[in-house]
Design an enzyme around this catalytic site. Structure first.
Site, PDB file in Angstrom:
ATOM      1  N   ARG A 159       0.849  -1.196   0.000  1.00  0.00           N
ATOM      2  CA  ARG A 159       0.000   0.000   0.000  1.00  0.00           C
ATOM      3  C   ARG A 159       0.883   1.244   0.000  1.00  0.00           C
ATOM      4  O   ARG A 159       1.699   1.445   0.904  1.00  0.00           O
ATOM      5  CB  ARG A 159      -0.951   0.032   1.209  1.00  0.00           C
ATOM      6  N   ASP A 442      -4.216   3.323  14.079  1.00  0.00           N
ATOM      7  CA  ASP A 442      -3.344   3.914  13.071  1.00  0.00           C
ATOM      8  C   ASP A 442      -3.876   5.297  12.740  1.00  0.00           C
ATOM      9  O   ASP A 442      -4.729   5.834  13.454  1.00  0.00           O
ATOM     10  CB  ASP A 442      -3.214   3.019  11.840  1.00  0.00           C
TER      11      ASP A 442
END
Length: 528
Positions: A159, A442
């Site tokens: 990613r 996160d």
């Protein structure tokens, strides 16, 4: 070291960096920047314009389809057919080895939300990706033993950073390069030949996009990169993350733009909640309740995921479910029991809804998730044949924020403040994935926390005890939560509190907290 004309590297050259930041790789980055960065910047400006239009009352609508109804994405490669469970995490060496060895079908190595983008983290991540693909990656444990890859490992996907983030340590023609182009360019340049020799190909996750035009840009980048490296068109495959409100509206058009490269879409639930808060920020009827009350079964979230499954399966793509952020406790069996029940219910729901696989944040959840999907799919690789023709979703279903028995509480506000402070403190120290209250937090979950606080202040939201959430109340809660964490003089909590106050007390909502935090982070880049 020699550099291509017009390009400079201002980050320090740590050990091994010269194997990644080669002249030829940097020349490739320069070509990507010169061809595509102008379009990227225009698309970011378009986001700002659209936000102003939404704030002014312009309705959000499905786009008028400019493509035929009968089309499919390119055939999915064999090693992407079975994606029952994907583990995610940052690109540090220990994490990469553990994730690849976890028994999951896939490992999404993350240069985005779970990685604090220090210069060292970003380039060391590239070193680790190349070593993983060459199967030479090792990690020395404190006891002197060596961790290596098992014979059977998860399939690696990468990613990249979102379009909004710059990489300030690589300057081309007097402008910082896009983090996304740096992440993609360095990985593709160094790994495409290795991946092809291994019988696979470079696979990517594309985050944070909001329109078909942003997907069209990736399509053009992929075509250029394949031609540049002299590999067959369609070699690259990508999974589109549907984690913004506007992507949920345009998801079919986004998939169409990348149909020659897309193999699936993912329901990025935490970023999606933040995006809905942000894009509907001016609307008092869209005030969210406490974060814990916004589950995947509330109507607007279910409409989003049902639509994703229908769109993906209608066009031959995989539909990937959301993240289970639970981190098992080594000390409290009761915490584990309750959490495992919740994770099980969530994954069983995803199977019934038609998803082909799901995400977990911890290796201990891999078997649980896999067993649920193997049983639910009767041993099949996927259930793309499940078309979900029963699903009919209109825009109002996506933007009507109603949660039955929803409320905003002091406990919810304090939790948001504490999570945001702890996450920012960690991020500023170079760690982008943080275990807080047995959940892997996160950037996405930190964004929800600060987004809700800003929204509650903006709309003078009533708490469930009758008080109005005010600046004075926020300041009181923030001061008290900061003291519980050790005060502003501990670690980077002083910087974290300053950043959080700036974000929460701003008259307008900042697009991303990482943009402000990156300014602080890069001041210490030589140390990080």
């Amino acid at each position: 070291m020699a550099l291509p004309k017009g390009l400079s590297v201002i980050g320090p050259m740590h050990g091994g960096f010269d194997t990644i930041l080669t002249y030829d790789a940097l020349e490739f980055l320069a070509q990507l920047h010169r061809k595509f960065d102008g379009t990227r910047r225009s698309l970011m400006a378009a986001r700002e314009t659209l936000q102003k239009q939404i704030d002014a009352g312009q309705p959000i609508k499905f786009p008028v389809a400019d493509h035929c109804l009968s089309w499919s994405v390119a055939p999915i490669p064999q090693d992407l057919q079975r994606r029952h469970v994907e583990i995610t995490g940052p690109t540090d060496r220990k994490m990469v080895i553990n994730a690849l060895n976890s028994g999951s079908d896939m490992f999404m190595a993350d240069f985005e939300d779970s990685l604090s983008p220090t210069w060292k983290n970003s380039i060391e991540g590239q070193i680790n990706m190349l070593a993983a693909n060459k199967r030479t990656i090792e990690f020395k444990n404190p006891d002197g033993s060596i961790r290596k890859l098992k014979d059977q490992t998860a399939c690696l996907l990468v990613r990249v950073r979102g379009w909004h983030l710059d990489e300030k340590h690589i300057i081309c023609d007097d402008k910082p390069m896009a983090g996304a182009l740096v992440d993609f360019g360095l990985y593709f340049f160094h790994n495409v030949a290795v991946r092809l020799a291994n019988g696979t190909a470079p696979y990517f996750y594309l985050p944070k996009m909001e329109s078909r035009f942003e997907c069209r840009l990736w399509n053009e980048i992929f075509q250029f990169a394949e031609d540049y490296m002299k590999v067959k068109r369609g070699t690259i495959r990508a999974t589109i993350m549907v984690e913004t409100l506007l992507a949920a509206v345009e998801m079919e058009e986004m998939l169409y733009e990348l149909r020659d490269y897309a193999c699936g879409m993912n329901a990025g639930r935490w970023d999606y909640i933040f995006s809905a808060i942000k894009r509907l920020q001016s609307k008092p009827e869209a005030v969210f309740p406490d974060r814990k009350l916004v589950t995947m079964t509330v109507p607007f979230m279910k409409a989003y995921t049902d639509r994703l499954v229908k769109v993906c399966h209608s066009h031959g793509a995989s539909a990937m479910g959301g993240m289970s952020a639970f981190i098992p406790s080594r000390r409290d069996p009761e915490v584990n029991r309750i959490a495992i029940e919740q994770v099980t219910t969530d994954k069983e729901r995803e199977v019934v809804d038609g998803f082909d696989g799901t995400w977990v944040a911890h290796p201990d959840l891999v078997k649980l998730a896999r067993d649920i999907f193997v049983k639910g799919l009767n041993g099949k690789d996927n259930q793309i044949e499940k078309k979900r023709d029963d699903v009919i979703v209109c825009v109002d279903d996506l933007i009507t924020i109603k949660v039955e028995n929803g409320f905003v509480s002091e406990a919810g506000a304090r939790l948001n403040i504490s999570v945001a402070l702890q996450y920012l403190n960690s991020w500023l120290q170079g760690v982008g994935a943080v275990a807080i209250n047995n959940l892997m937090e996160d950037a996405a979950t930190a964004e929800i926390s600060r987004g809700q606080l800003w929204q509650w202040l903006r709309h003078k939201t009533k708490l469930n005890d009758g008080r109005t959430f005010s600046v004075d109340l926020y300041n009181q809660f923030c001061s008290e939560e900061l003291e519980k964490l050790g005060g502003k003089d501990k670690q980077k909590f002083g910087h974290a509190a300053t950043l959080l106050n700036k974000l929460i007390l701003s008259p307008s909502m900042d697009e991303f907290l990482t943009l402000s935090a990156y300014e602080v982070l890069t001041q210490d880049s030589a140390k990080l």
